[in-house]
Write a protein that holds these residues in place. Structure first.
Motif, PDB file in Angstrom:
ATOM      1  N   PHE A  87     -10.745  -6.948  -3.100  1.00  0.00           N
ATOM      2  CA  PHE A  87      -9.397  -6.386  -2.989  1.00  0.00           C
ATOM      3  C   PHE A  87      -8.943  -5.911  -4.354  1.00  0.00           C
ATOM      4  O   PHE A  87      -9.492  -6.293  -5.391  1.00  0.00           O
ATOM      5  CB  PHE A  87      -8.408  -7.410  -2.424  1.00  0.00           C
ATOM      6  CG  PHE A  87      -8.118  -8.549  -3.362  1.00  0.00           C
ATOM      7  CD1 PHE A  87      -7.083  -8.470  -4.288  1.00  0.00           C
ATOM      8  CD2 PHE A  87      -8.887  -9.701  -3.327  1.00  0.00           C
ATOM      9  CE1 PHE A  87      -6.820  -9.515  -5.167  1.00  0.00           C
ATOM     10  CE2 PHE A  87      -8.629 -10.751  -4.207  1.00  0.00           C
ATOM     11  CZ  PHE A  87      -7.598 -10.658  -5.120  1.00  0.00           C
ATOM     12  N   THR A  88      -7.958  -5.074  -4.343  1.00  0.00           N
ATOM     13  CA  THR A  88      -7.362  -4.607  -5.584  1.00  0.00           C
ATOM     14  C   THR A  88      -5.842  -4.649  -5.434  1.00  0.00           C
ATOM     15  O   THR A  88      -5.312  -4.487  -4.330  1.00  0.00           O
ATOM     16  CB  THR A  88      -7.824  -3.169  -5.915  1.00  0.00           C
ATOM     17  OG1 THR A  88      -7.315  -2.786  -7.182  1.00  0.00           O
ATOM     18  CG2 THR A  88      -7.368  -2.175  -4.860  1.00  0.00           C
ATOM     19  N   ILE A  89      -5.148  -4.915  -6.527  1.00  0.00           N
ATOM     20  CA  ILE A  89      -3.686  -4.972  -6.474  1.00  0.00           C
ATOM     21  C   ILE A  89      -3.139  -3.554  -6.563  1.00  0.00           C
ATOM     22  O   ILE A  89      -3.502  -2.799  -7.472  1.00  0.00           O
ATOM     23  CB  ILE A  89      -3.131  -5.833  -7.616  1.00  0.00           C
ATOM     24  CG1 ILE A  89      -3.671  -7.263  -7.515  1.00  0.00           C
ATOM     25  CG2 ILE A  89      -1.599  -5.854  -7.576  1.00  0.00           C
ATOM     26  CD1 ILE A  89      -3.284  -8.136  -8.692  1.00  0.00           C
ATOM     27  N   VAL A  90      -2.281  -3.198  -5.619  1.00  0.00           N
ATOM     28  CA  VAL A  90      -1.702  -1.857  -5.613  1.00  0.00           C
ATOM     29  C   VAL A  90      -0.186  -1.954  -5.521  1.00  0.00           C
ATOM     30  O   VAL A  90       0.373  -2.958  -5.076  1.00  0.00           O
ATOM     31  CB  VAL A  90      -2.236  -1.005  -4.434  1.00  0.00           C
ATOM     32  CG1 VAL A  90      -3.739  -0.858  -4.528  1.00  0.00           C
ATOM     33  CG2 VAL A  90      -1.840  -1.617  -3.089  1.00  0.00           C
ATOM     34  N   TRP A  91       0.466  -0.901  -5.935  1.00  0.00           N
ATOM     35  CA  TRP A  91       1.920  -0.761  -5.787  1.00  0.00           C
ATOM     36  C   TRP A  91       2.162   0.193  -4.631  1.00  0.00           C
ATOM     37  O   TRP A  91       1.516   1.232  -4.515  1.00  0.00           O
ATOM     38  CB  TRP A  91       2.519  -0.189  -7.068  1.00  0.00           C
ATOM     39  CG  TRP A  91       4.029  -0.172  -7.095  1.00  0.00           C
ATOM     40  CD1 TRP A  91       4.841  -1.122  -7.605  1.00  0.00           C
ATOM     41  CD2 TRP A  91       4.874   0.883  -6.614  1.00  0.00           C
ATOM     42  NE1 TRP A  91       6.160  -0.749  -7.482  1.00  0.00           N
ATOM     43  CE2 TRP A  91       6.207   0.488  -6.859  1.00  0.00           C
ATOM     44  CE3 TRP A  91       4.637   2.100  -5.990  1.00  0.00           C
ATOM     45  CZ2 TRP A  91       7.300   1.266  -6.511  1.00  0.00           C
ATOM     46  CZ3 TRP A  91       5.727   2.886  -5.637  1.00  0.00           C
ATOM     47  CH2 TRP A  91       7.035   2.472  -5.906  1.00  0.00           C
ATOM     48  N   THR A  92       3.056  -0.165  -3.739  1.00  0.00           N
ATOM     49  CA  THR A  92       3.310   0.661  -2.564  1.00  0.00           C
ATOM     50  C   THR A  92       4.782   0.995  -2.434  1.00  0.00           C
ATOM     51  O   THR A  92       5.652   0.249  -2.924  1.00  0.00           O
ATOM     52  CB  THR A  92       2.835  -0.048  -1.281  1.00  0.00           C
ATOM     53  OG1 THR A  92       3.215   0.721  -0.129  1.00  0.00           O
ATOM     54  CG2 THR A  92       3.453  -1.436  -1.155  1.00  0.00           C
ATOM     55  N   ASP A  93       5.061   2.101  -1.780  1.00  0.00           N
ATOM     56  CA  ASP A  93       6.453   2.492  -1.563  1.00  0.00           C
ATOM     57  C   ASP A  93       7.070   1.765  -0.375  1.00  0.00           C
ATOM     58  O   ASP A  93       8.231   1.985  -0.034  1.00  0.00           O
ATOM     59  CB  ASP A  93       6.560   4.011  -1.367  1.00  0.00           C
ATOM     60  CG  ASP A  93       5.679   4.505  -0.213  1.00  0.00           C
ATOM     61  OD1 ASP A  93       4.902   3.695   0.342  1.00  0.00           O
ATOM     62  OD2 ASP A  93       5.776   5.702   0.118  1.00  0.00           O
ATOM     63  N   LEU A  94       6.309   0.872   0.258  1.00  0.00           N
ATOM     64  CA  LEU A  94       6.826   0.111   1.394  1.00  0.00           C
ATOM     65  C   LEU A  94       7.737  -1.025   0.926  1.00  0.00           C
ATOM     66  O   LEU A  94       7.591  -1.544  -0.182  1.00  0.00           O
ATOM     67  CB  LEU A  94       5.675  -0.494   2.200  1.00  0.00           C
ATOM     68  CG  LEU A  94       4.724   0.464   2.904  1.00  0.00           C
ATOM     69  CD1 LEU A  94       3.555  -0.318   3.498  1.00  0.00           C
ATOM     70  CD2 LEU A  94       5.450   1.234   4.009  1.00  0.00           C
ATOM     71  N   GLN A  95       8.656  -1.415   1.790  1.00  0.00           N
ATOM     72  CA  GLN A  95       9.449  -2.623   1.573  1.00  0.00           C
ATOM     73  C   GLN A  95       8.619  -3.802   2.077  1.00  0.00           C
ATOM     74  O   GLN A  95       8.365  -3.926   3.276  1.00  0.00           O
ATOM     75  CB  GLN A  95      10.782  -2.541   2.320  1.00  0.00           C
ATOM     76  CG  GLN A  95      11.738  -1.484   1.787  1.00  0.00           C
ATOM     77  CD  GLN A  95      12.196  -1.801   0.372  1.00  0.00           C
ATOM     78  OE1 GLN A  95      12.491  -2.950   0.041  1.00  0.00           O
ATOM     79  NE2 GLN A  95      12.255  -0.773  -0.473  1.00  0.00           N
ATOM     80  N   LEU A  96       8.190  -4.684   1.176  1.00  0.00           N
ATOM     81  CA  LEU A  96       7.326  -5.799   1.543  1.00  0.00           C
ATOM     82  C   LEU A  96       8.139  -6.995   2.015  1.00  0.00           C
ATOM     83  O   LEU A  96       9.360  -7.038   1.854  1.00  0.00           O
ATOM     84  CB  LEU A  96       6.468  -6.213   0.347  1.00  0.00           C
ATOM     85  CG  LEU A  96       5.559  -5.131  -0.261  1.00  0.00           C
ATOM     86  CD1 LEU A  96       4.812  -5.704  -1.452  1.00  0.00           C
ATOM     87  CD2 LEU A  96       4.578  -4.602   0.787  1.00  0.00           C
ATOM     88  N   ARG A  97       7.438  -7.961   2.587  1.00  0.00           N
ATOM     89  CA  ARG A  97       8.094  -9.229   2.906  1.00  0.00           C
ATOM     90  C   ARG A  97       8.489  -9.880   1.586  1.00  0.00           C
ATOM     91  O   ARG A  97       7.645 -10.073   0.703  1.00  0.00           O
ATOM     92  CB  ARG A  97       7.140 -10.138   3.682  1.00  0.00           C
ATOM     93  CG  ARG A  97       7.753 -11.494   4.029  1.00  0.00           C
ATOM     94  CD  ARG A  97       6.821 -12.305   4.912  1.00  0.00           C
ATOM     95  NE  ARG A  97       7.380 -13.633   5.136  1.00  0.00           N
ATOM     96  CZ  ARG A  97       6.791 -14.580   5.865  1.00  0.00           C
ATOM     97  NH1 ARG A  97       5.623 -14.336   6.430  1.00  0.00           N
ATOM     98  NH2 ARG A  97       7.361 -15.757   6.020  1.00  0.00           N
ATOM     99  N   PRO A  98       9.760 -10.226   1.395  1.00  0.00           N
ATOM    100  CA  PRO A  98      10.219 -10.726   0.097  1.00  0.00           C
ATOM    101  C   PRO A  98       9.512 -12.013  -0.315  1.00  0.00           C
ATOM    102  O   PRO A  98       9.326 -12.922   0.491  1.00  0.00           O
ATOM    103  CB  PRO A  98      11.716 -10.975   0.323  1.00  0.00           C
ATOM    104  CG  PRO A  98      12.070 -10.136   1.502  1.00  0.00           C
ATOM    105  CD  PRO A  98      10.853 -10.118   2.374  1.00  0.00           C
ATOM    106  N   GLY A  99       9.115 -12.062  -1.579  1.00  0.00           N
ATOM    107  CA  GLY A  99       8.483 -13.247  -2.137  1.00  0.00           C
ATOM    108  C   GLY A  99       9.223 -13.732  -3.363  1.00  0.00           C
ATOM    109  O   GLY A  99      10.437 -13.520  -3.507  1.00  0.00           O
ATOM    110  N   MET A 100       8.507 -14.364  -4.269  1.00  0.00           N
ATOM    111  CA  MET A 100       9.130 -14.974  -5.435  1.00  0.00           C
ATOM    112  C   MET A 100       9.893 -13.967  -6.291  1.00  0.00           C
ATOM    113  O   MET A 100      11.019 -14.234  -6.728  1.00  0.00           O
ATOM    114  CB  MET A 100       8.057 -15.655  -6.294  1.00  0.00           C
ATOM    115  CG  MET A 100       8.632 -16.459  -7.448  1.00  0.00           C
ATOM    116  SD  MET A 100       7.370 -17.225  -8.486  1.00  0.00           S
ATOM    117  CE  MET A 100       6.840 -15.798  -9.440  1.00  0.00           C
ATOM    118  N   TYR A 101       9.301 -12.781  -6.501  1.00  0.00           N
ATOM    119  CA  TYR A 101       9.947 -11.815  -7.394  1.00  0.00           C
ATOM    120  C   TYR A 101      11.211 -11.210  -6.799  1.00  0.00           C
ATOM    121  O   TYR A 101      12.058 -10.712  -7.531  1.00  0.00           O
ATOM    122  CB  TYR A 101       8.951 -10.716  -7.763  1.00  0.00           C
ATOM    123  CG  TYR A 101       7.896 -11.197  -8.733  1.00  0.00           C
ATOM    124  CD1 TYR A 101       8.199 -11.406 -10.072  1.00  0.00           C
ATOM    125  CD2 TYR A 101       6.606 -11.468  -8.291  1.00  0.00           C
ATOM    126  CE1 TYR A 101       7.238 -11.867 -10.961  1.00  0.00           C
ATOM    127  CE2 TYR A 101       5.635 -11.929  -9.177  1.00  0.00           C
ATOM    128  CZ  TYR A 101       5.955 -12.134 -10.499  1.00  0.00           C
ATOM    129  OH  TYR A 101       5.003 -12.593 -11.375  1.00  0.00           O
TER     130      TYR A 101
END
Length: 412
Positions: free
Chosen positions: A109-123
Motif C-alpha cells: 500500500f501507499t499513503i495518498v491524499w484524497t479529495d474525499l471526506q474520510l471517516r474522522p480520526g485522530m487528526y
C-alpha cells in the motif's frame, strides 16, 4: 395375558408420564443428531476453505529485524528507514516462471491524499497549534492507504470475507485508473459507480516540512468501479489515524500505485519495491513441492518464505468454534440419554414393586417381567427416534444457523 398386551396397557394407562419421557429422550437425541450434523458440516466447510485458501505462500522482507533499519534525521526529527532486502518486480517475474506458480498478489500500500471526506480520526479532533499547523492537519485528515489490488479476488480482505463487493465489480488484472472504495465513503461523499475521485502525493504525509500540502508529481484521477461493505466491527479509539479505518481504505490498480510511487521517487528514488508478495499454486497438495522448487531456483536470501495460512486460519476460526460446540452437544445428548434410560429402568422397577409382586405371585417368571419393562423402554425410545429423524433436518438447520450467526463477526 400376553406380554405385548401388558406393555400396551401400561403405556396407555400412564400416558402423561410416558409422553414426558418420550419428549426427554427426543430432546437428548436431537442434541446428538444436531451436534453430529454440525460437526460434519463444519468439517466439510473447513475442507472447502482449505482447498481455496491454503494454496499460497508469501515471500516477505525481514521488516521485523530492527538491525536492518537506519536512523536518519530531518529538521531535528529522527526517523528510521528499512535498508534490508525487499521484493522487486524482476524478482516477482523470476518466481512466477517457476513451474507450479499460478498467480500472485502484491501485499502493498501507499499513503495518498484524497479529495474525499474520510471517516474522522485522530487528526480530525486536533485543533491547530504551534506543533500542528492547519496545513499539516489538512494533509493528514485527507490521508489514507491506497492498497495495491492487482486482482481483487485474490486480495486477502476479499478472500476472507472481511470485505465484500456490494456494487459494481472488483479490480481485475489489466485495469488502469480505477478504484474500489467503501460504502461509507461512497455515501458520505455522494459517490457512485462511474464517478471519479482524485488522489495525490503530498510532501507532508512523508516528511516534516513547511509545505505539507505541496503535491509531488502529478495528481491521479480514478474511476470508481466498485463499492465494498466492511463485514466486521472494527475496534477504534480517539487515537486511531484516519488512514487506519477500514472504511477509509482505497483499493487501486497496479498502474496507479506505480504512478504514486513515481511521484514519491522525488523523495525516495529507486526501483519499485514491495515488502510482501503472496504466490498461489494449484492446491494444498502442491504447496510444499512448489515452495521447495522456488527456493532451489530463485535467490531468496535475506527474505522470509512461509506458508500463507493467515486467510485460512481467519476463515475457519468460527467453524472451529462450531465444531467444538457440536462436540459439547453430542456429549451432553449422549450423557443425557444414558442417564434418562438408567433412571427410566430404575424408577419403573421401584414404583412397580406391587405390580411385580402380583406377577410373581401368579407364577410369572422374572425374565418375562424384565423383558416387559425393557420392551416398554424400547418402544418409547423407538418412538422418540422416529420423531427425532422426522424433525432433525429442520431443527439441525436452525441450530446450525443460530450457532453460525453467534460465531461469526458482527457486521459493521
Amino acid at each position: 395375558m400376553k406380554i405385548w398386551k401388558k406393555v400396551f396397557l401400561y403405556l396407555t394407562r400412564k400416558k402423561s408420564r410416558n409422553i414426558l419421557l418420550l419428549l426427554l429422550i427426543f430432546a437428548m437425541g436431537i442434541l446428538i443428531m444436531a451436534g453430529n450434523g454440525m460437526r460434519i458440516s463444519a468439517k466439510e466447510e473447513i475442507e472447502k476453505i482449505r482447498q481455496k485458501l491454503a494454496s499460497s505462500f508469501t515471500v516477505a522482507a525481514d521488516s521485523e529485524n530492527m538491525a536492518l533499519y537506519e536512523e536518519r534525521y530531518d529538521k531535528s526529527y529522527p526517523y528510521s528507514v528499512f535498508i534490508g532486502r525487499t521484493i522487486t518486480d524482476s524478482l516477482i517475474e523470476e518466481i512466477c516462471r517457476v513451474e507450479g506458480i499460478h498467480d500472485y498478489e502484491v501485499n502493498n500500500f501507499t499513503i495518498v491524499w484524497t479529495d474525499l471526506q474520510l471517516r474522522p480520526g485522530m487528526y480530525a479532533h486536533i485543533e491547530p497549534d504551534p506543533d500542528h499547523s492547519l496545513e499539516e492537519l489538512k494533509a493528514f485528515r485527507h490521508a489514507t492507504n491506497a492498497v495495491l489490488c492487482r486482482n481483487g479476488e485474490l486480495n486477502v480482505n476479499f478472500r476472507t470475507g472481511a470485505f465484500s463487493i456490494s456494487d459494481g465489480r472488483n479490480i481485475k488484472p489489466g485495469d488502469e485508473g480505477v478504484v474500489v472504495l467503501s460504502r461509507y465513503l461512497a455515501e458520505k461523499n455522494g459517490v457512485t459507480v462511474g464517478d471519479t475521485i482524485t488522489i495525490e502525493t503530498k510532501r507532508g504525509n512523508y516528511e516534516p516540512t513547511d509545505v505539507p500540502l505541496e503535491t509531488l508529481g502529478v495528481p491521479v484521477e480514478l474511476t470508481v468501479i466498485g463499492i465494498f461493505d466492511v463485514n466486521f466491527e472494527q475496534e477504534v479509539s480517539i487515537y486511531t489515524f484516519e488512514q487506519d479505518f477500514a472504511d477509509n481504505i482505497l483499493f487501486v490498480d497496479q498502474q496507479t500505485v506505480w504512478q504514486m510511487d513515481e511521484n514519491l521517487s522525488i523523495l525516495f528514488p529507486g526501483q519499485q519495491k514491495y515488502n510482501e508478495v503472496t504466490f498461489f499454486v494449484g492446491g494444498p497438495e502442491e504447496l510444499q513441492t512448489v515452495m521447495e522448487r522456488v527456493e532451489e531456483q530463485v535467490d531468496l536470501s535475506d527474505l522470509i518464505v512461509s506458508v500463507d495460512d493467515s486467510a485460512y486460519q481467519s476463515s475457519i476460526k468460527s467453524l472451529k468454534q462450531i465444531s467444538a460446540f457440536a462436540v459439547v452437544l453430542m456429549t451432553s445428548g449422549t450423557i443425557g440419554c444414558l442417564v434418562i434410560l438408567y433412571l427410566l429402568l430404575s424408577l419403573r422397577i421401584k414404583e412397580r414393586r406391587h405390580e411385580i409382586g402380583i406377577y410373581l405371585s401368579v407364577g410369572t417368571r422374572k425374565r418375562s417381567i424384565i423383558w416387559q419393562i425393557m420392551l416398554e423402554c424400547f418402544i418409547l425410545t423407538f418412538m422418540a427416534v422416529v420423531l427425532m429423524y422426522a424433525c432433525a433436518p429442520v431443527l439441525t438447520k436452525e441450530i446450525f444457523h443460530g450457532v453460525s450467526e453467534a460465531a461469526s463477526p458482527d457486521d459493521q
